[in-house]
Enzyme design. Structure first.
Site, mmCIF file in Angstrom:
data_model
loop_
_atom_site.group_PDB
_atom_site.id
_atom_site.type_symbol
_atom_site.label_atom_id
_atom_site.label_comp_id
_atom_site.label_asym_id
_atom_site.label_seq_id
_atom_site.Cartn_x
_atom_site.Cartn_y
_atom_site.Cartn_z
ATOM 1 N N VAL A 24 0.916 -0.970 0.139
ATOM 2 C CA VAL A 24 -0.098 -0.022 -0.057
ATOM 3 C C VAL A 24 0.901 1.249 -0.096
ATOM 4 O O VAL A 24 0.643 2.361 -0.623
ATOM 5 C CB VAL A 24 -0.866 0.000 1.275
ATOM 6 C CG1 VAL A 24 -1.719 1.090 1.378
ATOM 7 C CG2 VAL A 24 -1.844 -1.155 1.057
ATOM 8 N N SER A 73 -10.938 -21.128 0.425
ATOM 9 C CA SER A 73 -12.209 -21.043 -0.192
ATOM 10 C C SER A 73 -12.318 -22.228 -1.190
ATOM 11 O O SER A 73 -11.620 -22.516 -2.102
ATOM 12 C CB SER A 73 -11.966 -19.988 -1.077
ATOM 13 O OG SER A 73 -13.185 -19.842 -2.025
ATOM 14 N N ASP A 127 4.681 -22.788 7.017
ATOM 15 C CA ASP A 127 5.226 -24.001 6.881
ATOM 16 C C ASP A 127 6.603 -24.303 6.211
ATOM 17 O O ASP A 127 7.236 -25.110 6.124
ATOM 18 C CB ASP A 127 3.995 -24.914 6.187
ATOM 19 C CG ASP A 127 2.873 -24.928 6.761
ATOM 20 O OD1 ASP A 127 2.992 -24.857 8.023
ATOM 21 O OD2 ASP A 127 1.695 -25.498 6.152
ATOM 22 N N ARG A 162 11.425 -33.839 34.550
ATOM 23 C CA ARG A 162 10.271 -34.344 33.933
ATOM 24 C C ARG A 162 10.872 -34.265 32.302
ATOM 25 O O ARG A 162 11.550 -33.478 32.117
ATOM 26 C CB ARG A 162 8.917 -33.639 33.965
ATOM 27 C CG ARG A 162 8.267 -33.938 35.231
ATOM 28 C CD ARG A 162 7.072 -33.180 35.074
ATOM 29 N NE ARG A 162 6.477 -33.446 36.428
ATOM 30 C CZ ARG A 162 5.163 -32.733 36.550
ATOM 31 N NH1 ARG A 162 4.745 -31.783 36.149
ATOM 32 N NH2 ARG A 162 4.693 -33.273 37.836
ATOM 33 N N GLY A 170 3.287 -27.566 10.499
ATOM 34 C CA GLY A 170 4.155 -27.565 9.424
ATOM 35 C C GLY A 170 3.436 -28.320 8.203
ATOM 36 O O GLY A 170 4.231 -28.542 7.172
ATOM 37 N N ARG A 171 2.358 -29.068 8.458
ATOM 38 C CA ARG A 171 1.836 -30.124 7.596
ATOM 39 C C ARG A 171 2.731 -31.041 7.372
ATOM 40 O O ARG A 171 3.523 -31.574 8.290
ATOM 41 C CB ARG A 171 1.512 -29.492 6.377
ATOM 42 C CG ARG A 171 0.435 -28.406 6.442
ATOM 43 C CD ARG A 171 -0.202 -28.051 4.920
ATOM 44 N NE ARG A 171 -1.341 -27.098 5.269
ATOM 45 C CZ ARG A 171 -2.576 -27.186 5.513
ATOM 46 N NH1 ARG A 171 -3.133 -28.440 5.538
ATOM 47 N NH2 ARG A 171 -3.281 -26.237 5.578
ATOM 48 N N GLU A 222 3.987 -32.158 12.669
ATOM 49 C CA GLU A 222 2.687 -32.653 12.849
ATOM 50 C C GLU A 222 2.762 -33.827 11.543
ATOM 51 O O GLU A 222 1.878 -34.785 11.578
ATOM 52 C CB GLU A 222 1.622 -31.802 12.678
ATOM 53 C CG GLU A 222 1.765 -30.869 11.398
ATOM 54 C CD GLU A 222 0.567 -30.025 11.591
ATOM 55 O OE1 GLU A 222 -0.178 -29.823 12.315
ATOM 56 O OE2 GLU A 222 0.416 -29.228 10.259
ATOM 57 N N GLN A 252 1.978 -20.664 17.493
ATOM 58 C CA GLN A 252 3.088 -20.519 16.584
ATOM 59 C C GLN A 252 2.721 -19.580 15.301
ATOM 60 O O GLN A 252 3.583 -19.403 14.562
ATOM 61 C CB GLN A 252 3.778 -21.731 16.242
ATOM 62 C CG GLN A 252 2.929 -22.636 15.321
ATOM 63 C CD GLN A 252 3.463 -24.273 15.753
ATOM 64 O OE1 GLN A 252 4.279 -24.812 15.069
ATOM 65 N NE2 GLN A 252 2.591 -24.987 16.409
ATOM 66 N N ARG A 253 1.384 -19.582 15.083
ATOM 67 C CA ARG A 253 0.863 -18.884 13.875
ATOM 68 C C ARG A 253 0.418 -17.303 14.292
ATOM 69 O O ARG A 253 0.224 -16.628 13.544
ATOM 70 C CB ARG A 253 -0.018 -19.398 13.196
ATOM 71 C CG ARG A 253 -0.238 -19.450 11.776
ATOM 72 C CD ARG A 253 -0.962 -20.614 11.073
ATOM 73 N NE ARG A 253 -2.541 -20.038 11.359
ATOM 74 C CZ ARG A 253 -3.233 -20.802 10.975
ATOM 75 N NH1 ARG A 253 -3.341 -21.963 10.374
ATOM 76 N NH2 ARG A 253 -4.805 -20.434 11.055
#
Ligand code: F6P
Length: 324
Positions: A24, A73, A127, A162, A170-171, A222, A252-253
């Site tokens: 812009v 979409s 990702d 622990r 990240g797909r 993931e 994280q996003r």
């Protein structure tokens, strides 16, 4: 070109706003009218369009998300929806369109190019799975968020002796997990790109314990075929350490983009407008060795990149594990 538009599509990512602002501002300085299409391709189908002024984008560079919103979409993938989108581009006299998005959005770009629309694609996805470019907008911030979270959680894990296991987004791409794992010196690591078993993870964790680690950390993507709960159970039963598993999730996003994502957003935003002003289109923008570039959109689809095994091996060397 004197009248262009910008939209965000797919999952939002930090740095999109900095990029929109740069587009812009560059348009304002060069007497180019810029329209913001709200909610990605879906907003284009519904003609949810408005002119963006410098004032509309003031101070947005510091926030995550996308002020013009985004969407995935399904209607755009139908013939009717796609036709409506093209009609609205014509009705609004849009000469060139900038799309900021990931893999799916780039597929949409290529369809638009084939339909005669002038498009510039800017990689915007945490990702980092658009392999023609070293980086996409949001990846750096996503890793930063993961590292911040694991570092905080590790403090309480350490106080309680622990173990902990973290799942990154990240797909199918393990880049967020890899960069995070190295940054936090993870004791073991699992992604879809490298074959690894739960037994190997447990063995890595035991190796770290033998070298004095009291709060071992495992980072996984993931996309990994391994199950986080099973990893947690296996570590707990085979080491005796109480073990917690956590999906890092949407944190994280979100959040303030790092300087790097802002800078990339600004540089790509400026370049996109520059190119469109010179009637240069159907290009995807990228970065390599800190230099930004443009390359034909049609050609970036099948570019693949080797997974950074060298980085995995840095981590393995740190823990005296054999290289893979
Ligand atoms: O593509 C970005 C991403 O955050 C992926 O890492 C994740 O798998 C997916 O989007 C989540 O999608 P949604 O926001 O639709 O839940």
């Amino acid at each position: 070109m004197k009248r262009i538009a910008v939209l965000c599509s797919g999952g939002d990512s930090q740095g999109m706003n900095a990029c929109i602002k740069a587009i812009v501002d560059t348009c304002a300085s060069n007497n180019v009218t810029v329209l913001g299409i709200n909610r990605g391709y879906q907003g284009l189908i519904e003609n949810d369009v408005r002119v963006l002024s410098k004032l509309d984008v003031a101070n947005i560079e510091t926030i995550g998300g996308a002020v013009i919103k985004t969407s995935r979409s399904e209607e755009f993938m139908t013939e009717k929806g796609f036709r409506k989108a093209i009609e609205n581009l014509k009705m609004n006299d849009i000469e060139g369109l900038v799309v900021i998005g990931g893999n799916g959005s780039f597929r949409g770009c290529r369809d638009l190019v084939n339909a005669g629309v002038n498009v510039i694609g800017i990689p915007g996805t945490i990702d980092n799975d658009l392999f023609y470019t070293e980086r996409s907008l949001g990846f750096d911030t996503a890793v930063h968020q993961c590292v911040k979270m694991i570092t905080a959680v590790k403090q309480t894990m350490f106080a309680n002796n622990r173990a902990s296991v973290y799942k990154c987004m990240g797909r199918k791409c393990g880049d967020i997990a890899l960069h995070t794992a190295v940054s936090v010196e993870a004791d073991s690591f699992a992604v879809s790109e490298i074959e690894y078993s739960i037994d190997q993870i447990v063995s890595d964790v035991k190796n770290s314990i033998a070298h004095g680690e009291t709060a071992p950390v495992v980072v996984m993507s993931e996309g990994s075929p391994l199950d986080m709960d099973e990893i947690v159970r296996a570590i707990e039963t085979q080491t005796g350490l109480v073990t917690r598993g956590m999906e890092i999730g949407y944190i994280q996003r979100g959040g303030e983009p790092t300087y790097y994502d802002r800078m990339l957003g600004v540089r790509w935003g400026v370049l996109a407008v520059q190119l469109l002003m010179q009637d240069m289109t159907n290009l995807a923008l990228g970065v390599k060795n800190d230099k930004i570039f443009s390359t034909p959109l049609i050609e970036v689809e099948n570019v693949l990149q080797e997974f950074r095994v060298d980085m995995v091996n840095d981590l393995r060397t740190l823990h005296a594990l054999p290289k893979i």
